[in-house]
Design an enzyme around this catalytic site. Structure first.
Site, mmCIF file in Angstrom:
data_model
loop_
_atom_site.group_PDB
_atom_site.id
_atom_site.type_symbol
_atom_site.label_atom_id
_atom_site.label_comp_id
_atom_site.label_asym_id
_atom_site.label_seq_id
_atom_site.Cartn_x
_atom_site.Cartn_y
_atom_site.Cartn_z
ATOM 1 N N ASP A 1 1.078 -0.924 0.384
ATOM 2 C CA ASP A 1 -0.219 0.077 -0.027
ATOM 3 C C ASP A 1 0.641 1.230 -0.348
ATOM 4 O O ASP A 1 2.021 0.783 0.763
ATOM 5 C CB ASP A 1 -1.121 0.044 2.035
ATOM 6 C CG ASP A 1 -1.985 1.232 1.455
ATOM 7 O OD1 ASP A 1 -2.973 1.488 0.596
ATOM 8 O OD2 ASP A 1 -1.863 1.457 1.771
ATOM 9 N N SER A 2 0.222 1.683 -0.643
ATOM 10 C CA SER A 2 1.026 3.554 -0.002
ATOM 11 C C SER A 2 1.083 3.784 1.483
ATOM 12 O O SER A 2 2.319 4.947 1.379
ATOM 13 C CB SER A 2 0.059 5.016 -0.876
ATOM 14 O OG SER A 2 -1.119 4.938 0.014
ATOM 15 N N CYS B 1 -3.809 -1.301 -2.187
ATOM 16 C CA CYS B 1 -4.669 0.028 -2.328
ATOM 17 C C CYS B 1 -5.177 0.314 -4.060
ATOM 18 O O CYS B 1 -4.452 -0.140 -5.134
ATOM 19 C CB CYS B 1 -3.264 1.082 -3.080
ATOM 20 S SG CYS B 1 -2.776 2.273 -2.903
ATOM 21 N N GLU C 1 -3.945 9.601 8.098
ATOM 22 C CA GLU C 1 -2.162 8.973 8.551
ATOM 23 C C GLU C 1 -1.461 9.849 9.305
ATOM 24 O O GLU C 1 -0.951 10.183 9.875
ATOM 25 C CB GLU C 1 -1.521 9.894 6.408
ATOM 26 C CG GLU C 1 -1.619 8.380 5.697
ATOM 27 C CD GLU C 1 -0.588 7.250 5.719
ATOM 28 O OE1 GLU C 1 -0.041 6.891 6.451
ATOM 29 O OE2 GLU C 1 -1.169 6.178 5.546
ATOM 30 N N CYS D 1 -11.352 3.152 -1.495
ATOM 31 C CA CYS D 1 -9.573 3.511 -0.920
ATOM 32 C C CYS D 1 -9.592 2.087 0.230
ATOM 33 O O CYS D 1 -10.012 2.926 1.410
ATOM 34 C CB CYS D 1 -9.175 4.326 -0.236
ATOM 35 S SG CYS D 1 -8.276 5.111 0.068
ATOM 36 N N HIS E 1 -8.489 3.186 2.918
ATOM 37 C CA HIS E 1 -7.722 4.057 4.087
ATOM 38 C C HIS E 1 -9.596 3.785 4.899
ATOM 39 O O HIS E 1 -9.608 4.208 6.052
ATOM 40 C CB HIS E 1 -7.523 5.584 4.327
ATOM 41 C CG HIS E 1 -5.876 5.303 3.418
ATOM 42 N ND1 HIS E 1 -5.203 4.720 3.095
ATOM 43 C CD2 HIS E 1 -4.784 5.967 4.682
ATOM 44 C CE1 HIS E 1 -4.323 5.362 3.329
ATOM 45 N NE2 HIS E 1 -3.788 5.726 4.379
HETATM 46 N N1 DGL Z 1 -5.029 3.393 0.251
HETATM 47 C C1 DGL Z 1 -4.859 3.483 -1.456
HETATM 48 C C2 DGL Z 1 -5.845 3.709 -1.669
HETATM 49 O O1 DGL Z 1 -6.355 2.317 -1.506
HETATM 50 C C3 DGL Z 1 -4.180 5.314 -1.451
HETATM 51 C C4 DGL Z 1 -4.407 6.481 -0.521
HETATM 52 C C5 DGL Z 1 -3.653 7.420 -0.982
HETATM 53 O O2 DGL Z 1 -1.663 7.152 -0.676
HETATM 54 O O3 DGL Z 1 -3.852 8.337 -1.468
HETATM 55 O O4 DGL Z 1 -6.563 3.809 -2.895
#
Ligand code: DGL
Length: 270
Positions: free
Chosen positions: A7-8, A70, A162, A194, A196
Site C-alpha cells: 500500500d502507499s 491500494c 495518515e 480506498c 483507508h
Molecule cells: N489507500 C490507498 C487506496 O486504496 C491510497 C491512498 C493514497 O495514497 O492516496 O487508494
C-alpha cells in the site's frame, strides 16, 4: 516466502487485518510506501513508477504473489504491469475485482457477458487519482450494464487518517458525502474505493443513511484471496508470521499503525 501486501502507506493494514483473521497461518510481508504517501494526488505515471518499483522489490524478496491493497495503485498501475508481463511464477493482483464481484453478485471467474444487476445507482468514494482513472467504471462495465456510477474524489481524507487526525477525517467524509448527494441524491449502494476508508466506515454509513448499502474491501479481498490460494497453493510461500516494512520512519509509522489497528505493530526500514 510470503504473500506480499503493498500500500502507499497505512491503508493496506485494513486489508492485512482482514486477511490475518481469515487466514491466520498465512505468511505475509507488508510494505507501506509511507515516504511517498498519499499516492492519490500524484499523476498516473508517477504512481505506476512507485508501485512497479515496490512490487518488484517484494517479488525479489521472495513473494510469489503481491496484492496491491491500494485502489490508487491498482487503478494506475495494475493493468500496465500485467500487460508489460510479470516474471515467471510471479503474480500481482488488485483490490477492485472482489469489490465489483460483490456489487454485481458474481462468482469469482464468472466471465459471462455483462448483465443487468440489482443496483442501479452506485456512489464511488475514492482518491482523486482513482476517480480520474475511471478504472472502477471500466471494470464494472465488463460485468454489469445499466449501473449509473457517480464518483466523489475525497481530497484530504487519506492525509488526515495518515496524520491520525480522525476529527478532520470525519468532517471531510461528511462534506464529501454531502457533495455526492448533490450529484446523486439517492444511491442504493456506496463503494469505499480506498483502503483507508474502512476506518471511517461508520461515518460513511451514518452520513449516507441506513438504507444505503456500503461496500468495504477488506473482508471481500480476504475472502477472494482465500479462494485464490486454495486453487493456487504454490503462491503461499513457505515463510511464517507477518513482517512490516516501510519506506518512511519506522518509529513514526509503527506508532501510527499501532493506533490504526489498535494492536502493537512494529515496522522495519524497507
Ligand atoms: N489507500 C490507498 C487506496 O486504496 C491510497 C491512498 C493514497 O495514497 O492516496 O487508494
Amino acid at each position: 516466502m510470503a504473500v506480499g501486501i503493498f500500500d502507499s502507506g497505512l491503508g493496506g493494514l485494513t486489508v492485512l487485518d482482514a486477511v490475518e483473521q481469515r487466514l491466520p497461518d498465512l505468511p505475509i510481508l507488508y510494505l507501506g510506501d509511507n515516504a511517498h504517501t498519499p499516492y492519490g494526488v500524484r499523476d498516473a505515471d508517477e504512481i505506476f513508477r512507485l508501485t512497479d518499483t515496490h512490487v518488484r522489490r517484494l517479488w525479489k524478496d521472495g513473494c510469489n504473489l503481491v496484492i496491491l491493497a491500494c485502489n490508487t495503485a491498482s487503478a494506475a498501475a495494475l493493468r500496465r504491469m500485467q500487460e508489460a508481463g510479470v516474471p515467471e511464477g510471479k503474480r500481482v493482483l488488485g483490490v477492485f475485482v472482489p469489490l465489483i464481484e460483490a456489487l454485481t453478485e458474481r462468482q469469482w471467474g464468472d466471465n459471462s457477458p455483462p448483465r443487468e444487476v440489482a443496483v442501479k445507482h452506485a456512489a464511488l468514494f475514492a482518491t482523486p487519482a482513482t476517480v480520474r482513472s475511471r478504472a472502477f467504471q471500466r471494470e464494472l462495465a465488463f460485468r454489469a450494464i445499466g449501473v449509473d456510477v457517480e464518483a466523489q474524489a475525497c481530497g484530504g481524507v487519506v492525509d488526515a487518517i495518515e496524520e491520525g487526525d480522525m476529527i478532520l477525517a470525519e468532517a471531510l467524509v461528511r462534506s464529501h458525502v454531502d457533495a455526492l448527494r448533490r450529484k446523486m441524491p439517492n444511491p442504493e449502494a456506496a463503494v469505499l474505493g480506498c483502503t483507508h476508508y474502512p476506518l471511517m466506515e461508520a461515518v460513511f454509513q451514518d452520513a449516507l443513511g441506513a438504507d444505503v448499502k456500503v461496500y468495504s474491501q477488506p473482508k471481500l479481498v480476504a475472502d477472494s484471496l482465500s479462494d485464490y490460494l486454495a486453487r493456487r497453493p504454490e503462491m503461499v510461500g513457505d515463510g511464517s508470521g507477518t513482517r512490516f516494512l516501510t519506506t518512511g520512519d519506522p518509529k513514526v509509522v509503527s506508532d501510527r499503525a499501532t493506533l490504526f489497528l489498535r494492536r502493537k505493530i512494529a515496522f522495519e526500514a524497507a
